[in-house]
Structure formats: C-alpha cells, structure tokens
Design an enzyme around this catalytic site. Structure first.
Site, mmCIF file in Angstrom:
data_model
loop_
_atom_site.group_PDB
_atom_site.id
_atom_site.type_symbol
_atom_site.label_atom_id
_atom_site.label_comp_id
_atom_site.label_asym_id
_atom_site.label_seq_id
_atom_site.Cartn_x
_atom_site.Cartn_y
_atom_site.Cartn_z
ATOM 1 N N CYS A 238 2.883 -1.407 7.025
ATOM 2 C CA CYS A 238 1.741 -1.045 6.807
ATOM 3 C C CYS A 238 1.412 -0.344 5.687
ATOM 4 O O CYS A 238 2.493 -0.212 4.662
ATOM 5 C CB CYS A 238 1.433 -0.137 7.998
ATOM 6 S SG CYS A 238 1.399 -0.812 9.643
ATOM 7 N N HIS B 201 -2.777 3.783 7.855
ATOM 8 C CA HIS B 201 -2.759 4.916 8.465
ATOM 9 C C HIS B 201 -2.137 6.313 7.871
ATOM 10 O O HIS B 201 -2.160 6.194 6.778
ATOM 11 C CB HIS B 201 -1.933 4.636 9.829
ATOM 12 C CG HIS B 201 -0.444 4.130 9.324
ATOM 13 N ND1 HIS B 201 0.377 5.002 8.818
ATOM 14 C CD2 HIS B 201 0.009 2.877 9.632
ATOM 15 C CE1 HIS B 201 1.542 4.419 8.738
ATOM 16 N NE2 HIS B 201 1.547 3.105 8.901
#
Length: 258
Positions: free
Chosen positions: A162, A154
């Site tokens: 992440c 992201h």
C-alpha cells in the site's frame, strides 16, 4: 391491516420523499473525518483557490511514483478539463521492488491505471482510500489465480503493498477526496508508475532491466499514458485489451475523447 398500511406509507416516505444524507454528511458521522475537517479544511480551501478552483467545484487526480516515493495530487475546476498540480506528498514507506503486483503475498505495490473505489473512515491505519486493484489489465496479464487485493492509500507509516502517508497527510488527502466525491466526481483516478517515466527516467529503467524485456514492454505501455497525461494534463481515456495492454485515446481541448 391499518398497522401494515401505516408501516408501508412510512417506508415509502423514507425511501422516496425524505431527503437522503449526502456522501459528505455520511462521512462526517465519523470522528476521524470530523477532526480532519476541523484541522485542515480552512487551509485546503485557500490552497485550492490558488489552483483556480474551490472545494465546492474541485475534482482530483493522483499519481504515484514508486521509486521516488512521491504521490502527486492534481486538481481541476469542474468547468476545465485541465488539471493543475497542487501538492506532492512523500510516501512514508514502501515494500517490494520495481514492477507490477501480480499475485497475493508478493508485497508489490501495483503499477497501472486505477481509481479510488472506497472510503474507509475507521481504518486500522487511521483513514484510507481503497484502490480498485486488480483491474482488467492485472487479471489478463497475471498467470496466478489469486492476485490479492485490499490496496489502499492510508495513514501510518508501515505497508505491505500500500501507500502510507502518515496520519496528518492522510487526513488532508481524505478531506480533499471526500470533497471531490461530494462534488459529483464518480471516478477519482490514481495512476501508479514504477518511477517518473520521462525520457531520462525510462532510459534508466531500460538500462537496469534490459534482461527483462516483458517488464520493459509493460512499462513502455505505461509510459504512453504517462506522456499523454503530462502533455495534456487531462484525465486519461483508455480501454484494456485482451492481452492486458492499455489503449489510450487522445483528448480534445474540451476534455472529451474522440
């Protein structure tokens, strides 16, 4: 009765006769995606041409190296099984330590072989691509009931498990992923490694984690896939055994596993 019949005919036409919007058209409904295309499509078109393909024929594959904080983007033409490395994106921030993700809340970034399974054009982190964690290997190996989820590549520069790339780099990658999916690529592979698993890299892990033989055994299994891809430059064909180990198939020059 006539009204109901008319509604049925209209529904039938909408479902089967009228052209459906493509995946790319659906994505372009969102302002962030449109802005990403405006900013990056012209340059990306030139980049992929240098790699021997085009945006209309491109397929992608991603490889993350956690220790080096790098995400490699590989591309190929639809008529060739062989990938070429196009870009290396710096990973802006990481969390956790070396080793796979095994439960919710452990802050770990996964390790293993995954795919992009969802696109989020309205992410809290600008744009994001979801990873199909946990996979069958994670479920077989982890002793925990709750393995967690929602692992993404992201935008932004903060993370708990992440891979953040910053907004500009994420916009670029998102455009390429949309194009690959629009070109019919259903599986967008993402391989997560603790570090580069060449001979020297694996030797460093062996020296550092000699007191954790189970972890080294897991990494040895990942190294099989790492070495096979680096030798063939082709997407891996594998199955997942009951014990969670990956079993890899050799690929022919055609790119089809025997």
């Amino acid at each position: 009765m006539k009204t109901l019949l008319a509604m049925f005919v209209l529904l039938l036409a909408h479902t089967y006769l009228l052209p459906r919007q493509s995946f790319k058209e659906e994505q372009l409904k969102f302002s962030r995606v449109r802005e990403a295309y405006t900013s990056y499509e012209p340059r990306l078109r030139q980049d992929v041409l240098q790699a021997g393909t085009s945006l209309e024929r491109m397929q992608i594959l991603l490889i993350a190296f956690k220790e080096e904080k790098e995400l490699e983007l590989w591309v190929r033409d639809q008529d060739s099984p062989v990938y070429q490395k196009l870009k290396t994106y710096p990973i802006c921030a990481t969390s956790g330590i070396s080793g796979p993700k095994r439960q919710s809340g452990d802050r770990q970034i996964p390790e293993g072989f995954y795919e992009i399974d969802r696109f989020n054009p309205v992410s809290n982190y600008f744009l994001s691509l979801g990873i199909n964690y946990p996979n069958a290997s994670d479920k077989a190996i982890s002793p925990h009931a709750n393995l967690g989820g929602d692992i993404f590549i992201h935008g932004g520069c903060s993370t708990i498990g992440c891979l953040p790339l910053t907004d500009p780099l994420m916009a670029e990658l998102y455009v390429l992923a949309v194009e690959a999916r629009a070109n019919g690529q259903r599986s967008l592979p993402v391989y997560f490694f603790p570090s580069r698993l060449d001979k020297e890299g694996f030797a460093r892990l062996q020296a550092r984690y000699q007191a954790q033989p189970e972890l080294l055994l897991f990494w040895k299994n990942l190294k099989e896939g790492h070495d096979l891809f680096m030798a063939s430059r082709q997407a891996l064909h594998y199955s997942i055994q009951k014990n969670g180990q990956y079993r890899f198939s050799q690929v022919h020059a055609s790119g089809i596993a025997p």
